[in-house]
Motif scaffolding. Sequence first.
Motif, PDB file in Angstrom:
ATOM      1  N   ILE A 119      45.801 -16.364 -33.019  1.00 11.97           N
ATOM      2  CA  ILE A 119      45.746 -15.045 -33.664  1.00 11.97           C
ATOM      3  C   ILE A 119      45.533 -15.204 -35.164  1.00 11.97           C
ATOM      4  N   LYS A 120      46.240 -16.157 -35.760  1.00 14.11           N
ATOM      5  CA  LYS A 120      46.072 -16.409 -37.197  1.00 14.11           C
ATOM      6  C   LYS A 120      44.634 -16.796 -37.522  1.00 14.11           C
ATOM      7  N   GLU A 121      44.103 -17.722 -36.724  1.00 19.86           N
ATOM      8  CA  GLU A 121      42.749 -18.197 -36.988  1.00 19.86           C
ATOM      9  C   GLU A 121      41.715 -17.095 -36.814  1.00 19.86           C
ATOM     10  N   VAL A 122      41.882 -16.322 -35.746  1.00 16.73           N
ATOM     11  CA  VAL A 122      40.914 -15.245 -35.492  1.00 16.73           C
ATOM     12  C   VAL A 122      41.001 -14.179 -36.573  1.00 16.73           C
ATOM     13  N   SER A 123      42.236 -13.814 -36.964  1.00 17.35           N
ATOM     14  CA  SER A 123      42.382 -12.796 -38.009  1.00 17.35           C
ATOM     15  C   SER A 123      41.862 -13.316 -39.343  1.00 17.35           C
ATOM     16  N   MET A 124      42.057 -14.608 -39.605  1.00 14.69           N
ATOM     17  CA  MET A 124      41.519 -15.182 -40.834  1.00 14.69           C
ATOM     18  C   MET A 124      39.999 -15.201 -40.797  1.00 14.69           C
ATOM     19  N   SER A 125      39.449 -15.443 -39.627  1.00 20.62           N
ATOM     20  CA  SER A 125      37.990 -15.388 -39.483  1.00 20.62           C
ATOM     21  C   SER A 125      37.475 -13.985 -39.775  1.00 20.62           C
ATOM     22  N   ASP A 126      38.207 -12.978 -39.280  1.00 24.70           N
ATOM     23  CA  ASP A 126      37.839 -11.585 -39.579  1.00 24.70           C
ATOM     24  C   ASP A 126      37.912 -11.310 -41.069  1.00 24.70           C
ATOM     25  N   LEU A 127      38.941 -11.865 -41.723  1.00 28.08           N
ATOM     26  CA  LEU A 127      39.073 -11.669 -43.164  1.00 28.08           C
ATOM     27  C   LEU A 127      37.903 -12.309 -43.903  1.00 28.08           C
ATOM     28  N   LYS A 128      37.519 -13.510 -43.477  1.00 26.90           N
ATOM     29  CA  LYS A 128      36.380 -14.176 -44.121  1.00 26.90           C
ATOM     30  C   LYS A 128      35.110 -13.363 -43.948  1.00 26.90           C
ATOM     31  N   ASP A 129      34.941 -12.809 -42.754  1.00 28.95           N
ATOM     32  CA  ASP A 129      33.776 -11.935 -42.532  1.00 28.95           C
ATOM     33  C   ASP A 129      33.835 -10.718 -43.446  1.00 28.95           C
ATOM     34  N   PHE A 130      35.041 -10.175 -43.623  1.00 27.88           N
ATOM     35  CA  PHE A 130      35.212  -9.024 -44.513  1.00 27.88           C
ATOM     36  C   PHE A 130      34.854  -9.398 -45.948  1.00 27.88           C
ATOM     37  N   LEU A 131      35.347 -10.544 -46.401  1.00 22.15           N
ATOM     38  CA  LEU A 131      35.076 -10.976 -47.774  1.00 22.15           C
ATOM     39  C   LEU A 131      33.585 -11.195 -47.994  1.00 22.15           C
ATOM     40  N   GLU A 132      32.934 -11.785 -47.009  1.00 25.14           N
ATOM     41  CA  GLU A 132      31.496 -12.000 -47.117  1.00 25.14           C
ATOM     42  C   GLU A 132      30.757 -10.667 -47.124  1.00 25.14           C
ATOM     43  N   SER A 133      31.246  -9.722 -46.322  1.00 25.60           N
ATOM     44  CA  SER A 133      30.601  -8.407 -46.245  1.00 25.60           C
ATOM     45  C   SER A 133      30.707  -7.658 -47.572  1.00 25.60           C
ATOM     46  N   ILE A 134      31.906  -7.649 -48.155  1.00 23.33           N
ATOM     47  CA  ILE A 134      32.038  -6.891 -49.415  1.00 23.33           C
ATOM     48  C   ILE A 134      31.322  -7.603 -50.554  1.00 23.33           C
ATOM     49  N   ARG A 135      31.177  -8.926 -50.438  1.00 23.51           N
ATOM     50  CA  ARG A 135      30.393  -9.626 -51.461  1.00 23.51           C
ATOM     51  C   ARG A 135      28.936  -9.159 -51.417  1.00 23.51           C
ATOM     52  N   LYS A 136      28.436  -9.010 -50.201  1.00 21.67           N
ATOM     53  CA  LYS A 136      27.050  -8.577 -50.048  1.00 21.67           C
ATOM     54  C   LYS A 136      26.866  -7.105 -50.398  1.00 21.67           C
ATOM     55  N   HIS A 137      27.900  -6.309 -50.161  1.00 26.06           N
ATOM     56  CA  HIS A 137      27.760  -4.858 -50.329  1.00 26.06           C
ATOM     57  C   HIS A 137      28.384  -4.338 -51.617  1.00 26.06           C
ATOM     58  N   SER A 138      28.857  -5.249 -52.496  1.00 26.59           N
ATOM     59  CA  SER A 138      29.418  -4.802 -53.782  1.00 26.59           C
ATOM     60  C   SER A 138      28.408  -3.992 -54.571  1.00 26.59           C
ATOM     61  N   ASP A 139      27.135  -4.414 -54.486  1.00 23.40           N
ATOM     62  CA  ASP A 139      26.072  -3.701 -55.199  1.00 23.40           C
ATOM     63  C   ASP A 139      26.013  -2.241 -54.765  1.00 23.40           C
ATOM     64  N   LYS A 140      26.049  -2.000 -53.447  1.00 23.74           N
ATOM     65  CA  LYS A 140      25.964  -0.640 -52.915  1.00 23.74           C
ATOM     66  C   LYS A 140      27.216   0.155 -53.261  1.00 23.74           C
ATOM     67  N   ILE A 141      28.374  -0.482 -53.157  1.00 24.10           N
ATOM     68  CA  ILE A 141      29.632   0.201 -53.498  1.00 24.10           C
ATOM     69  C   ILE A 141      29.611   0.620 -54.961  1.00 24.10           C
ATOM     70  N   GLY A 142      29.221  -0.339 -55.834  1.00 22.65           N
ATOM     71  CA  GLY A 142      29.173  -0.040 -57.264  1.00 22.65           C
ATOM     72  C   GLY A 142      28.154   1.027 -57.595  1.00 22.65           C
ATOM     73  N   GLU A 143      26.996   0.996 -56.912  1.00 24.19           N
ATOM     74  CA  GLU A 143      25.967   2.006 -57.150  1.00 24.19           C
ATOM     75  C   GLU A 143      26.492   3.395 -56.822  1.00 24.19           C
ATOM     76  N   THR A 144      27.208   3.494 -55.715  1.00 18.41           N
ATOM     77  CA  THR A 144      27.782   4.785 -55.330  1.00 18.41           C
ATOM     78  C   THR A 144      28.818   5.242 -56.343  1.00 18.41           C
ATOM     79  N   ALA A 145      29.682   4.320 -56.774  1.00 18.10           N
ATOM     80  CA  ALA A 145      30.713   4.668 -57.752  1.00 18.10           C
ATOM     81  C   ALA A 145      30.093   5.060 -59.089  1.00 18.10           C
ATOM     82  N   MET A 146      29.011   4.371 -59.477  1.00 17.66           N
ATOM     83  CA  MET A 146      28.359   4.666 -60.759  1.00 17.66           C
ATOM     84  C   MET A 146      27.707   6.044 -60.759  1.00 17.66           C
ATOM     85  N   LYS A 147      27.446   6.565 -59.563  1.00 14.22           N
ATOM     86  CA  LYS A 147      26.902   7.918 -59.474  1.00 14.22           C
ATOM     87  C   LYS A 147      28.001   8.966 -59.581  1.00 14.22           C
ATOM     88  N   GLN A 148      29.241   8.495 -59.885  1.00 16.76           N
ATOM     89  CA  GLN A 148      30.407   9.379 -60.017  1.00 16.76           C
ATOM     90  C   GLN A 148      30.693  10.101 -58.701  1.00 16.76           C
TER      91      GLN A 148
END
Length: 762
Positions: free
Chosen positions: A194-223
């Motif tokens: 369970i620890k390993e699988v949940s950590m794998s999910d976390l790594k996927d999450f971290l990789e996802s937000i790294r890739k999508h930070s641009d989109k998140i920031g773009e949305t936030a910059m539009k107020q």
Amino acid sequence: MERGKMAELESLETAAEHERILREIESTDTACIGPTLRSVYDGEEHSRFMEKLEARIRNHDREIEKMCNFHYQGFVDSITELLKVRGEAQKLKNQVTDTNRKLQNEGKELIIAMEELKQCRLQQRNISATVDKLTLCLPVLEMYSKLREQMKSKRHYPALKTLEHLEHTYLPQVSHYRFCKIMVDNIPKLREEIKEVSMSDLKDFLESIRKHSDKIGETAMKQVPGAQDLVDFSPVYRCLHIYSVLGARETFESYYRKQRRKQARLVLQPPSNMHETLDGYRKYFNQIVGFFVVEDHILHTTQGLVNRAYIDELWEMALSKTIAALRTHSSYCSDPSLVLDLKNLIVLFADTLQGYGFPVNQLFDMLLEIQDQYSETLLKKWTGVFRNILDSDNYSPIPVTNEEVYKKIVGQFPFQDAELEKQPFPKKFPFSEFVPKVYNQIKEFIYACLKFSEDLHLSSTEVDDMIRKSTNLLLTRTLSNCLQNVIKRKNVGLTELVQIIINTTHLEKSCKFLEEFITNITNVLPETVHTTKLYGTTTFKDARHAAEEEIYTNLNQKIDQFLQLADYDWMAMEPGSRASDYLVDLIGFLRSTFAVFTHLPGDVDVHSTMSGKVAQTACMSACKHLSTSLMQLLLEAEVRQLTLGALQQFNLDVEECEQFARSGPVPGFQGDTLQLAFIDLRQLLDLFIQWDWSTYLADYGQPTCKYLRVNPTTALILLEKMRDTSRKNNVFAQFRKNERDKQKLIDTVAKQLRSLINSHHS
């Protein structure tokens, strides 16, 4: 005797002891007779005891025999009765056997039924026990099945809860079963899985937000509120809960923070070509905003996964790296439009992050640094603008043919002249086209500066100060350099220089209107304390002075060009009939040149506007330069000898110059002021042509001396050139009979001149 008594006593004691032992043997259980017999063998009267024992046995045998004889008849009767009983017993035995056989035959079915009942009872008991055990085991198996299903569907946190119930509630009730032991042994592996699988999910999450930070920031910059809704944070929450339940929360927090720090460093590393386009900066800012939007949401939705100190530390690092990157990359930018767009982007970036609670004062401080760079890029741009205006100008007064054109120009440049307004069309403005163009470009520059100050949270005074300082740089550096370059061009003519003087005069007058223009857009009065003043007046005065100096320099260069044509015959015996041709041409050039100053257009008064009477100064400068050049020509070392005839020809040329000075080429000179430019030459030539040495030597040093401007050194140099060093070419050849006396006179004068020179030096 005594010995005999003693032996007798011992014999009696022994007999008594043997009697006691015999009684004991008779009354004691056979199993316990050992210790009694041992006491016999331990004694010394063994044989005697054996005799007594034999005697006792014989007594008992006699008693047994007596008893048997006494009961013999009864014994016989008993035997007889016993024989009868034996027959009856046999009959009874036969009956019992027969009864038993019958009973056995009759009970076989019952026994079979009883056995079957017994077996059913046993099965019933086993089934009941099995049901009881299954009742305990089935929930365990169901929970285990549920656990596996939850893990298969990646519902790790519920799976962990199920595992906790299984371990602490269900398994202890059936712990003695083998399958339960297998489950118990498997629980740590399941937890680790369970620890390993949940950590794998976390790594996927971290990789996802790294890739999508641009989109998140773009949305936030539009107020747009809810930029964080673009992200599914459930993997973080699940992993956090799982690690918390497993007692490894600190490990999880440490891992999360470490990974996010690494991502922060990657996000804060700008691409090498970021400065080339605005999109490069925008993407960089979007990624940073996206990163901190995520961290801010994590801060407010988890209890301690990240804390304020951690966020502040990351933000401090981000600020320093972002500011350093912007300083570096913005310095490459030479387009003011891009710098302005970058400023607006930085303001949006700062305002967005400020909305999430991050301090952004340092960003606004850095914008003030970029403002300086923006000013520099504006100055470079306006250098090209001014250069194009000045290069394309015809340096002629602007002609106007109708009222519409007149009003258009007056609308572009603050000019009022009642006399010019009264004149009929067509007419001319006194300045050329570059005046309204330059004036309007200065205003455009001020507007451009004002654009940068927007949204910087500056006070009106700060905006006013910024605009004025930038405008001063535009005037004192950019425009001034452009004007100086035009003035210093090789092909610039006198007419152009005069027009530049006129133009800068009008631009100088317009500075007060520029002051008003800045005041109107900033609402800060010029008399406000600490208000920066415009230095336009100085700029235009300097340009005008440079143009005036260039006029003087150009005139002097032209004079030098004419003087290079001079070709004196220094050994001529007789002078010509008129001034030298080169000098006549030179004087003609000066007359036509100064005629330009007497026909200045419009409201330009040569006596008042031209910075200390430029025309008079130029004319005086030209005459002085001509006088000095003629003197140098006369005294130059290459002219080793000269004749009186050559001197007289030279005198004709000087007289031509004096005639030019007397003719008033430029109005405004009083008396013979202009002629005084040639006074040194005039007195020197008069002294030599009139040979008036006695007067010179007698009056030397007196204020009223006729030859006050003649320097004895100059006189000596010229006198040496006239000395007779070659007899055949002596200037006094016509006075050969007095040659020796004249030569002596020259020597005497030369000696006296040297004496004057020496006394002057001492």
